[in-house]
Design an enzyme around this catalytic site. Structure first.
Site, PDB file in Angstrom:
ATOM      1  N   ASP A 176       4.006   7.773   8.787  1.00 18.01           N
ATOM      2  CA  ASP A 176       2.913   7.226   9.610  1.00 18.01           C
ATOM      3  C   ASP A 176       2.035   8.359  10.125  1.00 18.01           C
ATOM      4  O   ASP A 176       0.801   8.288  10.101  1.00 18.01           O
ATOM      5  CB  ASP A 176       3.476   6.441  10.804  1.00 18.01           C
ATOM      6  CG  ASP A 176       4.135   5.122  10.401  1.00 18.01           C
ATOM      7  OD1 ASP A 176       3.904   4.665   9.266  1.00 18.01           O
ATOM      8  OD2 ASP A 176       4.881   4.560  11.221  1.00 18.01           O
ATOM      9  N   GLU A 210      10.073   6.942   8.294  1.00 19.76           N
ATOM     10  CA  GLU A 210       9.001   6.036   8.741  1.00 19.76           C
ATOM     11  C   GLU A 210       7.979   6.748   9.622  1.00 19.76           C
ATOM     12  O   GLU A 210       6.783   6.739   9.359  1.00 19.76           O
ATOM     13  CB  GLU A 210       9.619   4.853   9.499  1.00 19.76           C
ATOM     14  CG  GLU A 210       8.598   3.860  10.032  1.00 19.76           C
ATOM     15  CD  GLU A 210       7.781   3.235   8.914  1.00 19.76           C
ATOM     16  OE1 GLU A 210       8.331   2.389   8.196  1.00 19.76           O
ATOM     17  OE2 GLU A 210       6.612   3.602   8.742  1.00 19.76           O
ATOM     18  N   ASP A 240     -12.136  -5.951  -3.614  1.00 18.20           N
ATOM     19  CA  ASP A 240     -11.249  -7.069  -3.936  1.00 18.20           C
ATOM     20  C   ASP A 240     -10.216  -6.607  -4.979  1.00 18.20           C
ATOM     21  O   ASP A 240     -10.590  -6.012  -5.984  1.00 18.20           O
ATOM     22  CB  ASP A 240     -12.108  -8.216  -4.505  1.00 18.20           C
ATOM     23  CG  ASP A 240     -11.338  -9.515  -4.608  1.00 18.20           C
ATOM     24  OD1 ASP A 240     -10.174  -9.564  -4.169  1.00 18.20           O
ATOM     25  OD2 ASP A 240     -11.915 -10.490  -5.139  1.00 18.20           O
ATOM     26  N   ILE A 241      -8.956  -6.858  -4.702  1.00 17.89           N
ATOM     27  CA  ILE A 241      -7.892  -6.490  -5.649  1.00 17.89           C
ATOM     28  C   ILE A 241      -7.452  -7.762  -6.365  1.00 17.89           C
ATOM     29  O   ILE A 241      -7.068  -8.737  -5.713  1.00 17.89           O
ATOM     30  CB  ILE A 241      -6.688  -5.852  -4.910  1.00 17.89           C
ATOM     31  CG1 ILE A 241      -7.139  -4.672  -4.043  1.00 17.89           C
ATOM     32  CG2 ILE A 241      -5.602  -5.423  -5.906  1.00 17.89           C
ATOM     33  CD1 ILE A 241      -7.781  -3.525  -4.780  1.00 17.89           C
ATOM     34  N   SER A 246       4.290   0.442   4.705  1.00 20.26           N
ATOM     35  CA  SER A 246       4.298   1.416   5.802  1.00 20.26           C
ATOM     36  C   SER A 246       3.257   2.503   5.598  1.00 20.26           C
ATOM     37  O   SER A 246       2.853   3.160   6.539  1.00 20.26           O
ATOM     38  CB  SER A 246       5.654   2.096   5.894  1.00 20.26           C
ATOM     39  OG  SER A 246       6.593   1.216   6.394  1.00 20.26           O
ATOM     40  N   ASP A 286      -6.154 -13.405  -1.277  1.00 20.52           N
ATOM     41  CA  ASP A 286      -4.904 -13.913  -1.831  1.00 20.52           C
ATOM     42  C   ASP A 286      -3.748 -13.426  -0.969  1.00 20.52           C
ATOM     43  O   ASP A 286      -3.874 -12.417  -0.275  1.00 20.52           O
ATOM     44  CB  ASP A 286      -4.745 -13.466  -3.298  1.00 20.52           C
ATOM     45  CG  ASP A 286      -4.927 -11.973  -3.464  1.00 20.52           C
ATOM     46  OD1 ASP A 286      -4.064 -11.215  -2.984  1.00 20.52           O
ATOM     47  OD2 ASP A 286      -5.951 -11.538  -4.056  1.00 20.52           O
ATOM     48  N   GLY A 335     -11.183 -12.892  -4.520  1.00 21.89           N
ATOM     49  CA  GLY A 335     -11.222 -13.411  -3.159  1.00 21.89           C
ATOM     50  C   GLY A 335      -9.882 -13.172  -2.480  1.00 21.89           C
ATOM     51  O   GLY A 335      -9.009 -12.463  -3.002  1.00 21.89           O
TER      52      GLY A 335
END
Ligand SMILES: *[C@@H]1O[C@H](CO)[C@@H](O)[C@H](O)[C@H]1NC(C)=O
Ligand SMILES: *[C@@H]1O[C@H](CO)[C@@H](O)[C@H](O)[C@H]1NC(C)=O
Ligand SMILES: *[C@@H]1O[C@H](CO)[C@@H](O)[C@H](O)[C@H]1NC(C)=O
Ligand SMILES: *[C@@H]1O[C@H](CO)[C@@H](O)[C@H](O)[C@H]1NC(C)=O
Ligand SMILES: *[C@@H]1O[C@H](CO)[C@@H](O)[C@H](O)[C@H]1NC(C)=O
Ligand SMILES: *[C@@H]1O[C@H](CO)[C@@H](O)[C@H](O)[C@H]1NC(C)=O
Ligand SMILES: *[C@@H]1O[C@H](CO)[C@@H](O)[C@H](O)[C@H]1NC(C)=O
Ligand SMILES: CC(=O)N[C@H]1CO[C@H](CO)[C@@H](O)[C@@H]1O
Length: 689
Positions: free
Chosen positions: A314, A310, A647-648, A606, A668, A666
């Protein structure tokens, strides 16, 4: 509480007892006090503490909009720490009302009131019988196995005009709401890399370099070599190309980027390997600045069990996207508490205490300070425990901080998260951007949460089919970041989809070893909180989404009640009136990197949260360069101007026996408003004051 020490007899008070006018029930226990209890001697002196309502809890939102909403003329005029502290102190009217009531009863004298320094409390030591008259109740003492005595009552009353000014009174009914579910959670990282607890199975990763059977997609033929395989092997170079992120030029000291880490710790060897292979603009050996919060330590050796991936990931992403700007790691909690060994399931409070001293004893929603038994307490007597005093306001908080950890919202009492979320609002008022990974299990929380293998909720005859929202993603004042992905034949010029990946299939193909359910399927986390309503700036986006007639979206829903006790009512699987998350998203798939000096491919939100955090950091750098302040709480500006994001519209976040929600045009609850379009974001945020 060792209240016996205060037991002394006073001369009997003989004032006439003024009956309270129109008393109303202020608090009542959900679960009756234990059978074994005893009325307190009426003359025993008990310490009564009256928590005053922090008046601005209700106006905090408007203040936040004043500095964060792009249509406000005070946009960007963030408050100082001191101003925020003063703002949330109880108003004079509250203090006067409560004092006048106390004096009016004749039971309390001016000289007996001790007004606590943080303005949140009125303290009076008084005979139990007077406290009983004041509050229309009986006080009992309850002795626990180890001999501790605690005082409590079943319920108590206050005059109506006073009730609205009082948060709660102690001793009174039990303060922290009982955990709704019996199993204590293990706080875990949301990395595709690993689960939080060392005993949990490691996340799978494949051997490099490529997706099996992959061949160069025709669309990639004309691209530079380093951009040809982004669909199966994402790198900082791919990410920069996807979002049009320029090579950074600034490193203004005020814009160091923060990362929250706990238990998991990075290895310098690993991140240096990443820079050598995938971010040659960053000199190998580049280190973050590590801040130890209440005994946290980092880095560790590459083969340390705490190096689960993790923190490595990062740092890989944050440093490679913002270098020469620096990264600050807040390594939070000593080993006994952060490892889950002590069963502490609280989350974020010790971190927030360390960066805002006023939070340590802040009262809101009936809770003052940290919750015993929920939050870690220091000094820690355990072997290897942190022996210092709890850190309160010891450190400055970076302008941007990314958190790749979370847990099921349902594990934390509502009041606990409301208080914490309000603190996040206060940090927004001061110009901080707090980002969190939205989770990796679609509409569920961590596998095993709530005793359910997939991490879903159950109620009545519904067995593991109710969606389980994640926290802190459900707090409306945080920026929750979902994950997206490219498919193998895609290039950086194609639209991304919601991140979902069958890790078992992937591992079989790559020969990287078995992955057992329920860790075999990752999907970006999203849904609707059971504790929080949408902030007004998000309400329209949610409404638009819910009125769409999308495939899979016909499942029944419920409308949560005030105590969040009707989850699953009438067969509903999600709370239609909750705060929706995530807000935004960024790539979270196929990151090739090194953990324990071994190359592997990682997935998860992550990855997405530090990427979005890096983008906000770069925007702050550009604003700093022209003398403007930080963006701070970014959500209102994004909901008002979603065109600054890509937008995906493809993909979904399945789990709990359903297809989850579907991405669409839009906002979601899968990919939020979308991924960064850096040039548009830059132009827009530079145009704001
Ligand atoms: C970790 O690496 C160090 C140095 O290479 C070695 O001494 C130690 O035995 C290793 N520990 C484990 C648990 O593999
Ligand atoms: C790290 O890698 C070494 C060598 O491959 C291995 O023996 C050790 O178990 C690994 N440690 C962890 C914590 O994965
Ligand atoms: C925090 O920031 C203030 C103002 O910039 C500075 O004076 C102070 O030294 C900083 N404190 C720490 C612990 O870095
Ligand atoms: C719920 O489903 C799980 C897994 O299918 C099963 O083991 C368990 O017995 C079920 N519980 C109830 C109460 O039906
Ligand atoms: C990629 O595209 C090629 C050619 O159009 C096709 O044959 C192949 O099946 C695609 N691969 C995947 C993984 O979609
Ligand atoms: C993942 O892939 C494996 C192997 O192809 C398959 O058996 C399993 O059902 C898939 N899991 C999901 C959740 O689709
Ligand atoms: C859309 O998402 C689905 C998975 O939900 C995936 O199979 C498909 O390839 C995606 N389509 C495109 C055009 O990316
Ligand atoms: C709240 C809590 O349980 N904190 C614990 C931190 O760890 C030490 C020892 O491991 C405990 O004594 C504390 O109670």
């Amino acid at each position: 509480m060792l209240w016996q020490y205060l037991l002394v007899h006073t001369s009997v008070f003989s004032g006439a007892l003024a009956a309270s006018l129109s008393p109303v029930l202020h608090e009542k226990r959900d679960i009756p006090l234990p059978e074994i209890k005893q009325r307190i001697d009426g003359d025993a002196i008990i310490p009564v503490r009256i928590g005053l309502r922090q008046s601005n809890l209700h106006t905090g939102y408007n203040r936040l909009m004043e500095v964060s909403h792009p249509s406000s003329e005070n946009y960007g005029k963030h408050l100082t720490k001191e101003e925020v502290h003063a703002l949330f102190a109880p108003a004079e009217e509250t203090l006067d009302t409560v004092k006048n009531w106390l004096f009016g009863t004749g039971l309390v004298d001016h000289s007996e009131i001790i007004h606590y320094e943080n303005k949140g409390w009125l303290a009076i030591d008084m005979p139990a019988k007077h406290a009983e008259t004041l509050l229309g109740t009986h006080f009992y003492e309850i002795e626990s196995h180890n001999g501790d005595v605690r005082i409590g009552c079943e319920e108590y009353y206050l005059p109506a005009h006073v009730s609205s000014h009082v948060d709660y009174i102690k001793p009174g009914v039990k303060l922290s709401a009982p955990m709704k579910k019996k199993q204590l959670p293990q706080k875990r990282s949301v990395a595709g890399a690993d689960s939080f607890h060392p005993s949990h199975p490691r996340m799978p990763h494949t051997r490099p370099p490529h997706y099996p059977g992959w061949s160069l997609p025709p669309a990639a033929w004309g691209l530079p070599p380093e951009l040809q395989n982004c669909g199966v092997n994402i790198t900082p170079t791919c990410i920069k190309a996807l979002y049009d992120i320029p090579n950074p030029i600034f490193s203004q000291p005020e814009n160091a980027m923060g990362l929250f880490e706990t238990y998991d710790a990075f290895s310098q060897e690993d991140i240096s390997l990443f820079f050598q292979h995938f971010a040659t603009n960053v000199p190998a050996g580049t280190k973050p600045n590590v801040i130890s919060v209440d005994g946290g330590t980092a880095p560790v050796a590459p083969n340390d069990t705490r190096n689960g991936g993790e923190s490595d990931i990062d740092l890989d992403l944050a440093i490679s996207l913002i270098y020469p700007q620096t990264v600050t790691v807040y390594q939070v909690d000593d080993l006994p508490n952060s490892s889950g060994e002590t069963g502490v399931n609280g989350f974020l409070n010790t971190f927030l205490d360390s960066v805002d001293g006023s939070y340590c004893d802040y009262s809101a929603f009936g809770i003052t300070g940290d919750s015993p038994g929920v939050d870690a307490s220091y000094p820690d007597p355990a072997t290897d425990g942190y022996k210092g005093q709890k850190q309160c306001g010891t450190y400055n908080l970076t302008r941007v901080v990314s958190i790749s950890y979370g847990e099921a919202e349902v594990y934390l009492p509502k009041a606990y998260v409301e208080r914490q979320c309000n603190e996040i609002l206060k940090l927004g008022l001061q110009g901080h951007t707090i980002l969190v990974a939205s989770g990796d299990y679609g509409v569920a929380s961590f596998p095993g949460s709530n005793g359910d293998a997939e991490g879903c909720l159950s109620s009545g005859t519904m067995n593991g089919t109710i969606y389980n929202p994640d926290y802190p993603a459900g707090c409306p004042y945080i920026t929750a970041v979902g994950a997206t992905r490219l498919y193998p034949n895609d290039t950086v010029h194609d639209a991304e989809s919601a991140m979902q990946v069958n890790l078992t299939a992937f591992n079989i193909a790559t020969g990287a070893g078995p992955t057992s359910p329920p860790y075999d399927f990752f999907a970006t986390g999203g849904g609707f909180s059971n504790y929080f309503k949408p902030a007004p700036f998000q309400a329209l986006a949610i409404e638009e989404y819910l009125k769409k007639d999308l495939p899979y979206q016909s499942l029944p829903y419920y409308e949560i009640n005030a105590d969040a006790t009707n989850i699953g009512e009438k067969g509903g699987v999600y709370n239609r009136i909750g705060r929706g998350y995530p807000d935004v998203s960024a790539n979270g798939a196929f990151l090739l990197t090194y953990v324990n000096q071994t190359a592997g491919t990682f997935f998860g939100t992550s990855l997405a949260s530090p990427i979005f955090g890096a983008v906000v950091t770069l925007l702050n750098e550009a604003r700093s360069a022209v003398g403007k302040g930080p963006i701070g709480f970014i959500n209102p500006a994004l909901y008002a101007n979603p065109f600054v994001l890509n937008d995906i519209t493809n993909g979904s976040n399945p789990n709990c026996g359903s297809q989850g929600f579907q991405a669409s045009q839009g906002w979601d609850p899968v990919t939020g408003l979308g991924t960064p379009n850096f040039p548009r974001m830059l132009a827009y945020f530079l145009s704001l004051p």
